[in-house]
Design a protein around this motif. Sequence first.
Motif, short mmCIF file in Angstrom:
data_model
loop_
_atom_site.label_atom_id
_atom_site.label_comp_id
_atom_site.label_asym_id
_atom_site.label_seq_id
_atom_site.Cartn_x
_atom_site.Cartn_y
_atom_site.Cartn_z
N MET A 149 0.85 -1.20 0.00
CA MET A 149 0.00 0.00 0.00
C MET A 149 0.89 1.24 0.00
SD MET A 149 -3.20 0.88 0.17
CE MET A 149 -4.24 2.22 0.65
N SER A 150 0.54 2.20 -0.83
CA SER A 150 1.38 3.39 -0.99
C SER A 150 1.12 4.46 0.08
CB SER A 150 1.15 3.98 -2.38
OG SER A 150 -0.20 4.39 -2.52
N VAL A 208 -4.60 15.27 -2.90
CA VAL A 208 -3.96 13.98 -2.64
C VAL A 208 -3.05 14.17 -1.44
CG1 VAL A 208 -2.40 12.21 -3.52
CG2 VAL A 208 -4.08 13.25 -5.05
N VAL A 209 -3.24 13.32 -0.43
CA VAL A 209 -2.42 13.42 0.78
C VAL A 209 -1.66 12.12 1.01
CG1 VAL A 209 -3.85 15.15 1.92
CG2 VAL A 209 -4.35 12.74 2.28
N SER A 210 -0.51 12.26 1.64
CA SER A 210 0.28 11.09 2.01
C SER A 210 0.73 11.21 3.46
CB SER A 210 1.48 10.95 1.09
OG SER A 210 2.27 12.13 1.14
N VAL A 228 1.02 7.37 -7.78
CA VAL A 228 1.11 8.70 -8.35
C VAL A 228 2.44 8.77 -9.09
CG1 VAL A 228 1.31 11.17 -7.87
CG2 VAL A 228 -0.23 9.78 -6.51
N VAL A 229 2.43 9.34 -10.29
CA VAL A 229 3.66 9.49 -11.08
C VAL A 229 3.80 10.95 -11.47
CG1 VAL A 229 4.89 8.82 -13.17
CG2 VAL A 229 3.45 7.15 -11.99
N THR A 242 7.75 8.58 -8.28
CA THR A 242 6.49 7.92 -7.96
C THR A 242 6.21 8.04 -6.46
OG1 THR A 242 7.59 5.80 -7.61
CG2 THR A 242 6.75 6.25 -9.84
N GLY A 243 4.98 7.71 -6.10
CA GLY A 243 4.58 7.70 -4.69
C GLY A 243 4.68 9.06 -4.04
N ILE A 244 5.06 9.05 -2.78
CA ILE A 244 5.15 10.28 -2.00
C ILE A 244 6.13 11.26 -2.63
CG2 ILE A 244 5.83 11.24 0.24
CD1 ILE A 244 4.70 8.65 1.50
#
Length: 121
Positions: free
Chosen positions: A1-2, A67-69, A102-103, A110-112
């Motif tokens: 999971m990202s 979009v949140v991380s 996400v790219v 990618t990712g965060i």
Amino acid sequence: MSGLTKIEIITRPNRFHLFQKELAKIGVSGLTVTKALGTGLEKGFIELYRGTKKESNVHERMKIEIVVSTVPVEDVLRVVKETLRTGEPGDGKVFIYPLAEVVKISTGETGIDALQDKPAK
């Protein structure tokens, strides 16, 4: 999971600037805004068009995508409730989606890492 989550908010446009300011305080710097039209429980209105009364139940709205991380989704929801809620029909809806990836197109990150703004070299 990202650990990436997309939050989509459809609401009235009149409180957007306050909402954006409060999001910045919790660390949300990027968002996408789209003008939208929608219908729901809110009552319609009558307008005069070329001498004819016309009833409309389509209202101006805005769609805000975030979009949140690292910022907790609960913090974003708290800001939504504190700034956008009036308690009246038409306040809007919030949709929450897990994101697979996400790219960042310009760098391929990618990712965060794709969400972080970094100065150009």
